[in-house]
Enzyme design. Structure first.
Site, PDB file in Angstrom:
ATOM      1  N   CYS A   1      18.139  25.763  39.525  1.00 27.93           N
ATOM      2  CA  CYS A   1      18.083  25.853  38.689  1.00 27.93           C
ATOM      3  C   CYS A   1      18.842  26.988  37.555  1.00 27.93           C
ATOM      4  O   CYS A   1      18.008  28.028  38.191  1.00 27.93           O
ATOM      5  CB  CYS A   1      16.745  26.106  38.908  1.00 27.93           C
ATOM      6  SG  CYS A   1      15.759  25.479  36.488  1.00 27.93           S
ATOM      7  N   GLY A   2      19.701  27.245  37.085  1.00 32.77           N
ATOM      8  CA  GLY A   2      19.790  28.138  36.420  1.00 32.77           C
ATOM      9  C   GLY A   2      19.328  29.004  35.215  1.00 32.77           C
ATOM     10  O   GLY A   2      19.425  29.969  35.084  1.00 32.77           O
TER      11      GLY A   2
ATOM     12  N   ARG B   1      10.403  21.876  36.276  1.00 32.03           N
ATOM     13  CA  ARG B   1       9.511  20.498  35.464  1.00 32.03           C
ATOM     14  C   ARG B   1       9.736  19.620  35.365  1.00 32.03           C
ATOM     15  O   ARG B   1      11.668  19.295  34.888  1.00 32.03           O
ATOM     16  CB  ARG B   1       9.256  21.194  34.382  1.00 32.03           C
ATOM     17  CG  ARG B   1       8.535  20.339  33.893  1.00 32.03           C
ATOM     18  CD  ARG B   1       7.976  21.702  32.276  1.00 32.03           C
ATOM     19  NE  ARG B   1       9.438  21.570  31.219  1.00 32.03           N
ATOM     20  CZ  ARG B   1       9.435  21.974  29.512  1.00 32.03           C
ATOM     21  NH1 ARG B   1       8.153  22.384  30.068  1.00 32.03           N
ATOM     22  NH2 ARG B   1      10.571  22.190  29.535  1.00 32.03           N
TER      23      ARG B   1
ATOM     24  N   CYS C   1      18.904  24.754  30.018  1.00 30.50           N
ATOM     25  CA  CYS C   1      19.957  23.841  31.515  1.00 30.50           C
ATOM     26  C   CYS C   1      20.564  25.200  31.895  1.00 30.50           C
ATOM     27  O   CYS C   1      21.863  24.356  31.038  1.00 30.50           O
ATOM     28  CB  CYS C   1      19.653  22.814  31.298  1.00 30.50           C
ATOM     29  SG  CYS C   1      20.392  22.154  33.294  1.00 30.50           S
TER      30      CYS C   1
ATOM     31  N   ASN D   1      22.411  25.109  35.004  1.00 27.52           N
ATOM     32  CA  ASN D   1      23.950  24.959  35.267  1.00 27.52           C
ATOM     33  C   ASN D   1      24.426  23.962  34.548  1.00 27.52           C
ATOM     34  O   ASN D   1      25.935  24.042  34.107  1.00 27.52           O
ATOM     35  CB  ASN D   1      23.249  25.021  36.138  1.00 27.52           C
ATOM     36  CG  ASN D   1      22.464  25.081  37.084  1.00 27.52           C
ATOM     37  OD1 ASN D   1      23.461  26.684  37.213  1.00 27.52           O
ATOM     38  ND2 ASN D   1      21.709  25.170  38.439  1.00 27.52           N
TER      39      ASN D   1
ATOM     40  N   ASN E   1      12.670  27.530  28.535  1.00 28.19           N
ATOM     41  CA  ASN E   1      11.526  26.583  28.608  1.00 28.19           C
ATOM     42  C   ASN E   1      10.380  27.274  30.244  1.00 28.19           C
ATOM     43  O   ASN E   1      10.842  28.148  30.252  1.00 28.19           O
ATOM     44  CB  ASN E   1      12.062  25.160  29.540  1.00 28.19           C
ATOM     45  CG  ASN E   1      13.348  25.800  30.849  1.00 28.19           C
ATOM     46  OD1 ASN E   1      13.178  27.485  31.234  1.00 28.19           O
ATOM     47  ND2 ASN E   1      13.840  24.892  31.250  1.00 28.19           N
TER      48      ASN E   1
END
Length: 302
Positions: A224-225, A216, A76, A78, A163
């Site tokens: 979404c970074g 997801r 993640c 962000n 991911n």
């Protein structure tokens, strides 16, 4: 061991993040607590970034990441910026190295307050993304939604940025698509055995891309970074842009940007952008019971 720990409500371009301090403890934030916290409008989130004591030599912390449905996330971007801002404010340091299940992340806070995160190298091998079918070239895989002769979305670029991601290139405003309808179908498509983040991307200039993402395990997200990184890499990989672009995150409130460089010398992806602290409190990592400024709220798992 105290039942509660400190946590902060933060955001990265509107991407709702809970940073939970689990240092000095052996337990974890439970999926039930995550679901309970997300059910409360005041603590609703996209990702929980749980900071644990380091497991690997040379790292500052191990970061356990949970989605709002209680499932695990590998990366993640962000959220990582939020962790950096929180730890920089606590320690006065500017440079950090974190371990996640997806690998090692290096990050630095700049003098202007923006934060750069080295997201590592993208993965293009079909079986490592992973995909359910073999594709020699994952820059354009066979997948579409809508009528066969006139699909609404088709031929996404697939990759992993820690991911799984699928980037659908579109030629009109990304906000004009019903991503709330298509997102769940594509996230859970049989092509993606571990599900996938679904991003709509539109090239707006040789150095800029506009994105919108269905995340997801979290659904429609303001930002979404890792998806922004994936869109930037896929744009360069398919010849749509160069290796350094500005990502305009269309759904961020207010609309905001990330600077992404797919560095040529080592293929690492460097993401630079802001993070914002909103408020702090204490939370029980087992149940999701939380408090803020003396007011206690119980979030019960649904």
């Amino acid at each position: 061991m105290s039942a509660t720990v400190e946590f902060a409500r933060m955001n990265g371009l509107g991407n709702k993040i809970l940073v939970v301090d689990m240092r000095g403890r052996s337990d974890k934030v439970t999926p039930a607590a995550a679901v309970a916290l997300n059910a409360d409008p005041q603590t609703e989130f996209d990702q929980i970034m749980a900071i644990h004591d380091p497991k690997a030599e040379g790292t500052d912390a191990f970061i356990d990441i949970l989605n709002s449905d209680g499932s695990k996330a590998q990366a993640c971007g962000n959220g990582t910026r939020c962790v950096v801002q929180a730890l920089a404010a606590e320690t006065g340091r500017k440079v950090f190295t974190f371990q996640t299940v997806a690998g090692i992340l290096n990050a630095v806070e700049h003098e202007d307050g923006t934060i750069s995160v080295d997201m590592g190298r993208p993965v293009f091998d079909w079986d490592r993304i992973p995909l359910a079918e073999e594709f020699h070239d994952t820059s354009r895989i066979e997948l579409q939604i809508g009528p066969i002769d006139k699909p609404v979305l088709h031929s996404p670029s697939a990759m992993s940025m820690g991911n799984p991601h699928a980037i659908f290139w579109v030629d009109r405003d990304v906000m004009s698509y019903d991503l709330a309808r298509f997102g769940p179908l594509l996230e859970n498509h049989p092509m993606f055995p571990e599900r996938a983040n679904i991003t709509l991307a539109q090239v707006t200039s040789p150095t800029s891309v506009t994105t919108r993402t269905w995340e997801r395990g979290a659904g429609l997200t303001l930002a979404c970074g890792s998806a922004a990184c994936s869109a930037a890499v896929s744009a360069a990989r398919t010849g749509r842009t160069g290796r350094k672009v500005t990502i305009n995150v269309a759904s961020a409130k207010p609309p905001a940007t990330l600077s992404i460089e797919w560095r040529e010398r080592d293929d690492h992806v460097i993401m630079t952008g802001p993070a914002e602290w909103e408020w702090s409190g204490r939370v029980d990592p087992s149940t999701g019971l939380w408090s803020r400024e003396g007011t206690t709220r119980e979030a019960e798992a649904q």
